[in-house]
Design a protein around this motif. Structure first.
Motif, PDB file in Angstrom:
ATOM      1  N   GLU A 198     -11.287   7.595   0.083  1.00 30.19           N
ATOM      2  CA  GLU A 198     -12.176   6.563   0.607  1.00 30.19           C
ATOM      3  C   GLU A 198     -11.526   5.187   0.581  1.00 30.19           C
ATOM      4  O   GLU A 198     -10.899   4.800  -0.404  1.00 30.19           O
ATOM      5  CB  GLU A 198     -13.476   6.527  -0.197  1.00 30.19           C
ATOM      6  CG  GLU A 198     -14.309   7.793  -0.076  1.00 30.19           C
ATOM      7  CD  GLU A 198     -15.610   7.691  -0.853  1.00 30.19           C
ATOM      8  OE1 GLU A 198     -15.841   6.621  -1.470  1.00 30.19           O
ATOM      9  OE2 GLU A 198     -16.377   8.667  -0.856  1.00 30.19           O
ATOM     10  N   LEU A 199     -11.659   4.485   1.691  1.00 34.13           N
ATOM     11  CA  LEU A 199     -11.229   3.092   1.804  1.00 34.13           C
ATOM     12  C   LEU A 199     -11.977   2.499   2.977  1.00 34.13           C
ATOM     13  O   LEU A 199     -12.069   3.123   4.043  1.00 34.13           O
ATOM     14  CB  LEU A 199      -9.717   2.993   2.030  1.00 34.13           C
ATOM     15  CG  LEU A 199      -9.154   1.565   2.101  1.00 34.13           C
ATOM     16  CD1 LEU A 199      -9.282   0.869   0.734  1.00 34.13           C
ATOM     17  CD2 LEU A 199      -7.695   1.573   2.552  1.00 34.13           C
ATOM     18  N   ASP A 200     -12.507   1.307   2.781  1.00 34.14           N
ATOM     19  CA  ASP A 200     -13.250   0.642   3.852  1.00 34.14           C
ATOM     20  C   ASP A 200     -12.416   0.615   5.128  1.00 34.14           C
ATOM     21  O   ASP A 200     -11.224   0.296   5.109  1.00 34.14           O
ATOM     22  CB  ASP A 200     -13.612  -0.783   3.428  1.00 34.14           C
ATOM     23  CG  ASP A 200     -14.593  -1.428   4.392  1.00 34.14           C
ATOM     24  OD1 ASP A 200     -14.151  -1.877   5.458  1.00 34.14           O
ATOM     25  OD2 ASP A 200     -15.791  -1.479   4.068  1.00 34.14           O
ATOM     26  N   GLU A 201     -13.053   0.967   6.229  1.00 34.03           N
ATOM     27  CA  GLU A 201     -12.337   1.068   7.511  1.00 34.03           C
ATOM     28  C   GLU A 201     -11.637  -0.226   7.890  1.00 34.03           C
ATOM     29  O   GLU A 201     -10.568  -0.211   8.504  1.00 34.03           O
ATOM     30  CB  GLU A 201     -13.319   1.483   8.607  1.00 34.03           C
ATOM     31  CG  GLU A 201     -12.651   1.782   9.943  1.00 34.03           C
ATOM     32  CD  GLU A 201     -13.629   2.303  10.976  1.00 34.03           C
ATOM     33  OE1 GLU A 201     -13.245   2.386  12.155  1.00 34.03           O
ATOM     34  OE2 GLU A 201     -14.775   2.632  10.602  1.00 34.03           O
ATOM     35  N   SER A 202     -12.210  -1.351   7.515  1.00 32.46           N
ATOM     36  CA  SER A 202     -11.621  -2.648   7.855  1.00 32.46           C
ATOM     37  C   SER A 202     -10.302  -2.893   7.125  1.00 32.46           C
ATOM     38  O   SER A 202      -9.542  -3.794   7.486  1.00 32.46           O
ATOM     39  CB  SER A 202     -12.599  -3.778   7.534  1.00 32.46           C
ATOM     40  OG  SER A 202     -12.864  -3.829   6.130  1.00 32.46           O
ATOM     41  N   LEU A 203     -10.030  -2.075   6.079  1.00 35.20           N
ATOM     42  CA  LEU A 203      -8.816  -2.272   5.277  1.00 35.20           C
ATOM     43  C   LEU A 203      -7.714  -1.261   5.624  1.00 35.20           C
ATOM     44  O   LEU A 203      -6.622  -1.330   5.051  1.00 35.20           O
ATOM     45  CB  LEU A 203      -9.152  -2.146   3.787  1.00 35.20           C
ATOM     46  CG  LEU A 203     -10.127  -3.174   3.224  1.00 35.20           C
ATOM     47  CD1 LEU A 203     -10.466  -2.829   1.777  1.00 35.20           C
ATOM     48  CD2 LEU A 203      -9.551  -4.582   3.315  1.00 35.20           C
ATOM     49  N   HIS A 204      -7.987  -0.343   6.534  1.00 37.14           N
ATOM     50  CA  HIS A 204      -7.014   0.696   6.863  1.00 37.14           C
ATOM     51  C   HIS A 204      -5.680   0.117   7.334  1.00 37.14           C
ATOM     52  O   HIS A 204      -4.608   0.520   6.859  1.00 37.14           O
ATOM     53  CB  HIS A 204      -7.581   1.639   7.930  1.00 37.14           C
ATOM     54  CG  HIS A 204      -8.643   2.548   7.407  1.00 37.14           C
ATOM     55  ND1 HIS A 204      -9.290   3.489   8.192  1.00 37.14           N
ATOM     56  CD2 HIS A 204      -9.178   2.674   6.160  1.00 37.14           C
ATOM     57  CE1 HIS A 204     -10.169   4.142   7.460  1.00 37.14           C
ATOM     58  NE2 HIS A 204     -10.132   3.668   6.227  1.00 37.14           N
ATOM     59  N   ALA A 205      -5.736  -0.798   8.287  1.00 34.16           N
ATOM     60  CA  ALA A 205      -4.501  -1.369   8.833  1.00 34.16           C
ATOM     61  C   ALA A 205      -3.738  -2.125   7.755  1.00 34.16           C
ATOM     62  O   ALA A 205      -2.503  -2.003   7.642  1.00 34.16           O
ATOM     63  CB  ALA A 205      -4.828  -2.295  10.009  1.00 34.16           C
ATOM     64  N   ASP A 206      -4.446  -2.900   6.956  1.00 35.53           N
ATOM     65  CA  ASP A 206      -3.800  -3.666   5.886  1.00 35.53           C
ATOM     66  C   ASP A 206      -3.155  -2.737   4.863  1.00 35.53           C
ATOM     67  O   ASP A 206      -2.067  -3.024   4.348  1.00 35.53           O
ATOM     68  CB  ASP A 206      -4.839  -4.565   5.200  1.00 35.53           C
ATOM     69  CG  ASP A 206      -4.202  -5.497   4.170  1.00 35.53           C
ATOM     70  OD1 ASP A 206      -3.327  -6.298   4.558  1.00 35.53           O
ATOM     71  OD2 ASP A 206      -4.569  -5.413   2.990  1.00 35.53           O
ATOM     72  N   PHE A 207      -3.805  -1.610   4.585  1.00 34.14           N
ATOM     73  CA  PHE A 207      -3.245  -0.648   3.638  1.00 34.14           C
ATOM     74  C   PHE A 207      -1.914  -0.094   4.131  1.00 34.14           C
ATOM     75  O   PHE A 207      -0.954   0.029   3.363  1.00 34.14           O
ATOM     76  CB  PHE A 207      -4.230   0.496   3.407  1.00 34.14           C
ATOM     77  CG  PHE A 207      -3.616   1.684   2.726  1.00 34.14           C
ATOM     78  CD1 PHE A 207      -3.209   1.613   1.394  1.00 34.14           C
ATOM     79  CD2 PHE A 207      -3.421   2.875   3.419  1.00 34.14           C
ATOM     80  CE1 PHE A 207      -2.622   2.706   0.765  1.00 34.14           C
ATOM     81  CE2 PHE A 207      -2.837   3.970   2.798  1.00 34.14           C
ATOM     82  CZ  PHE A 207      -2.441   3.886   1.472  1.00 34.14           C
ATOM     83  N   PHE A 208      -1.830   0.247   5.417  1.00 32.96           N
ATOM     84  CA  PHE A 208      -0.584   0.800   5.943  1.00 32.96           C
ATOM     85  C   PHE A 208       0.537  -0.235   5.942  1.00 32.96           C
ATOM     86  O   PHE A 208       1.700   0.099   5.712  1.00 32.96           O
ATOM     87  CB  PHE A 208      -0.796   1.362   7.343  1.00 32.96           C
ATOM     88  CG  PHE A 208      -1.347   2.759   7.333  1.00 32.96           C
ATOM     89  CD1 PHE A 208      -0.574   3.819   6.887  1.00 32.96           C
ATOM     90  CD2 PHE A 208      -2.635   3.018   7.747  1.00 32.96           C
ATOM     91  CE1 PHE A 208      -1.071   5.115   6.858  1.00 32.96           C
ATOM     92  CE2 PHE A 208      -3.149   4.309   7.730  1.00 32.96           C
ATOM     93  CZ  PHE A 208      -2.364   5.356   7.285  1.00 32.96           C
TER      94      PHE A 208
END
Length: 249
Positions: A198-208
């Protein structure tokens, strides 16, 4: 007691398509693995756990581990072939959506290549613009100074080395390769990874981007298996969430 425990399941995929490297996920236990070249896999699970199977060549499928699977410790799964057919269109000739049939049904001669005229040609990987520029710039090596004695010293590598252009071009090449690798990882693992982590969808790009900035990103993920990349992403997600909690505090 045996049925309630998590045990190792020996599974096998059946399909008309390639059965290697199919993603197998225990969404309940949040465990990930892939099939070998025979379509075989091993994964731990308990009764009522949900296993999902995904592949670019197959339709996604989910099964629930029942008493029979847990008791036998075996699981056989039939995957349905995913067919991407084009809509039928008419452009001169009638196209069916079957690429092989349409190619044979088209008029015109194929383009001439270097084999047709009997000359050697390059068949390797096409270099990127940054790679071509780096090759043209050359790289300075101390032994080039020996050319001063013979008058045959190459100037481009020395000038580019002094100006820092070679170093800059190398950095561009590294950045391009990391960006290409990141795109490949997103295509192959994005949906499967976030289906169990689980990770907030808005943070997906930042995570990568956070993963890409890791000094070991290219070494850990280039040319490695999906399982190894998946484990790397799990490690980085843990660090990423810790950083988020630190910022909140």
């Amino acid at each position: 007691m045996v049925i309630s425990q998590s045990i190792e399941i020996n599974g096998y995929i059946k399909s008309k398509k390639n059965i290697e490297n199919i993603h197998v996920i225990n969404k309940t236990a949040k465990i990930f693995t892939v099939t070998n070249n025979k379509g075989e896999f091993k994964i731990y699970g308990s009764i009522n756990d949900t296993l999902t199977f995904t592949s670019i060549q197959h339709k996604p499928k989910s099964i629930v581990l029942d008493k029979n699977i847990i008791s036998s410790k075996t699981c056989e799964v039939n995957l349905e072939e995913l067919i991407n057919e084009l809509d039928e269109v008419t452009v001169g000739k009638i196209l069916t959506g079957d690429l092989y049939s349409d190619i044979n049904n088209t008029d015109g001669d194929p383009p001439i290549n270097f084999y047709d005229v009997g000359i050697p040609g390059y068949t390797g990987k096409i270099a990127t613009q940054s790679e071509r520029r780096l090759s043209e710039a050359g790289e300075f090596k101390p032994k080039m100074l020996l050319g001063l004695l013979t008058g045959g010293i190459p100037l481009n590598p020395i000038l580019n080395g002094i100006s820092g252009r070679t170093k800059e071009l190398k950095q561009h090449v590294r950045m391009e390769r990391k960006a290409d690798l990141l795109r490949t990882i997103k295509v192959n693992l994005f949906e499967d990874f976030f289906s169990i982590h689980e990770l907030d969808e808005s943070l997906h790009a930042d995570f990568f981007y956070f993963c890409e900035d890791d000094p070991d990103f290219y070494t850990r993920c280039n040319g490695t298996s999906d399982i190894e990349v998946f484990e790397f992403l799990k490690e980085k997600l843990k660090q990423y969430k810790q950083n988020l909690n630190t910022k909140d505090d």
